[in-house]
Scaffold this active site. Structure first.
Site, PDB file in Angstrom:
ATOM      1  CG  HIS A  17      34.385  42.883  39.014  1.00 35.44           C
ATOM      2  ND1 HIS A  17      33.779  43.405  40.132  1.00 35.44           N
ATOM      3  CD2 HIS A  17      35.685  42.714  39.343  1.00 35.44           C
ATOM      4  CE1 HIS A  17      34.680  43.559  41.090  1.00 35.44           C
ATOM      5  NE2 HIS A  17      35.851  43.155  40.627  1.00 35.44           N
ATOM      6  CE  LYS A  41      40.824  40.942  50.041  1.00 41.66           C
ATOM      7  NZ  LYS A  41      40.792  41.264  48.616  1.00 41.66           N
ATOM      8  NE  ARG A  90      41.135  47.924  39.090  1.00 43.20           N
ATOM      9  CZ  ARG A  90      40.845  47.928  40.374  1.00 43.20           C
ATOM     10  NH1 ARG A  90      39.678  48.358  40.776  1.00 43.20           N
ATOM     11  NH2 ARG A  90      41.717  47.510  41.266  1.00 43.20           N
ATOM     12  CB  SER A 128      34.370  46.138  45.083  1.00 46.52           C
ATOM     13  OG  SER A 128      34.195  45.331  43.952  1.00 46.52           O
TER      14      SER A 128
HETATM   15  O1  PNS Z   1      38.942  40.494  44.102  1.00 48.28           O
HETATM   16  P1  PNS Z   1      40.196  40.219  44.854  1.00 48.28           P
HETATM   17  O2  PNS Z   1      39.964  40.474  46.344  1.00 48.28           O
HETATM   18  O3  PNS Z   1      41.379  40.965  44.316  1.00 48.28           O
HETATM   19  O4  PNS Z   1      40.509  38.649  44.686  1.00 48.28           O
HETATM   20  C1  PNS Z   1      41.647  38.070  45.285  1.00 48.28           C
HETATM   21  C2  PNS Z   1      41.549  36.525  45.242  1.00 48.28           C
HETATM   22  C3  PNS Z   1      40.286  36.069  45.922  1.00 48.28           C
HETATM   23  C4  PNS Z   1      41.537  36.079  43.821  1.00 48.28           C
HETATM   24  C5  PNS Z   1      42.803  35.974  45.976  1.00 48.28           C
HETATM   25  O5  PNS Z   1      42.867  36.484  47.262  1.00 48.28           O
HETATM   26  C6  PNS Z   1      42.806  34.440  46.044  1.00 48.28           C
HETATM   27  O6  PNS Z   1      43.113  33.789  45.084  1.00 48.28           O
HETATM   28  N1  PNS Z   1      42.426  33.883  47.213  1.00 48.28           N
HETATM   29  C7  PNS Z   1      42.351  32.448  47.422  1.00 48.28           C
HETATM   30  C8  PNS Z   1      43.492  31.935  48.310  1.00 48.28           C
HETATM   31  C9  PNS Z   1      44.735  31.709  47.500  1.00 48.28           C
HETATM   32  O7  PNS Z   1      44.799  30.897  46.605  1.00 48.28           O
HETATM   33  N2  PNS Z   1      45.773  32.502  47.820  1.00 48.28           N
HETATM   34  C10 PNS Z   1      47.046  32.439  47.137  1.00 48.28           C
HETATM   35  C11 PNS Z   1      47.018  33.336  45.893  1.00 48.28           C
HETATM   36  S1  PNS Z   1      48.646  33.670  45.352  1.00 48.28           S
END
Ligand code: PNS
Length: 165
Positions: A17, A41, A90, A128
């Site tokens: 990250h 989560k 990645r 993570s």
């Molecule tokens: O580190 P991660 O868990 O891959 O991050 C995922 C994240 C937090 C970026 C994604 O779940 C997100 O954007 N959540 C906010 C809710 C939202 O907007 N959902 C629609 C995305 S298409």
């Protein structure tokens, strides 16, 4: 101000990250690292702790700010006038989910672009989830996460009893 949002769970932040954040800071005037408060989560660290861990390791770079967000990512990005979302890629295995998310976010808010950045290859296998598993089982996470995160993981999984006076 050319601002990008780098969203994620960051539970916890890894060296992969951090590599993406540094790369993004060479492109954008401000990179707003946005910690998702997504309690679905069941994160190991609270949003406040995740923010504090990231702030400590990004303090040297004035282009980086850290905050949390709730709700839809595109709504948050719009509220801070971001022009782009940054996500790390990645490996091919990341692509399907990232592609779906990028297209969905574009559908929801066509003005915000998603930019994919690739971390250094030695970080390509770090996640993570795997780092937490190693720490939980007592393995060494040096090289995968910054020192403050390694300490926080050890404290979370293997808290030491306070020493007797
Ligand atoms: O580190 P991660 O868990 O891959 O991050 C995922 C994240 C937090 C970026 C994604 O779940 C997100 O954007 N959540 C906010 C809710 C939202 O907007 N959902 C629609 C995305 S298409």
């Amino acid at each position: 101000m050319l601002r990008a949002v780098y969203p994620g769970s960051f539970d916890p932040i890894t060296n992969g990250h951090l590599d993406v954040i540094e790369r993004a800071s060479h492109i954008f005037e401000e990179v707003l690292v946005a910690v998702a408060q997504n309690d679905q989560k069941k994160p190991l660290f609270s949003a406040e702790n995740r923010i504090a861990l990231i702030e400590t390791v990004t303090r040297h770079n004035p282009r980086i700010r850290v905050t949390s967000f709730d709700g839809l990512l595109v709504d948050f990005a719009t509220s801070v006038s971001a022009v782009a979302l940054v996500r790390g890629l990645r490996a091919v295995s990341d692509f399907e989910f990232e592609f779906q998310m990028a297209l969905m976010n574009r559908k929801l808010q066509p003005k915000i672009e998603t930019i994919f950045l690739t971390p250094r290859e030695e970080f390509s296998y770090i996640s993570s989830r795997v780092v937490k598993e190693i720490a939980r089982l007592g393995g060494d996470v040096t090289g995968f996460v910054p020192e403050n995160v390694a300490f926080a993981l050890a404290d979370a999984y293997h808290p030491q009893p306070p020493s007797q006076p």
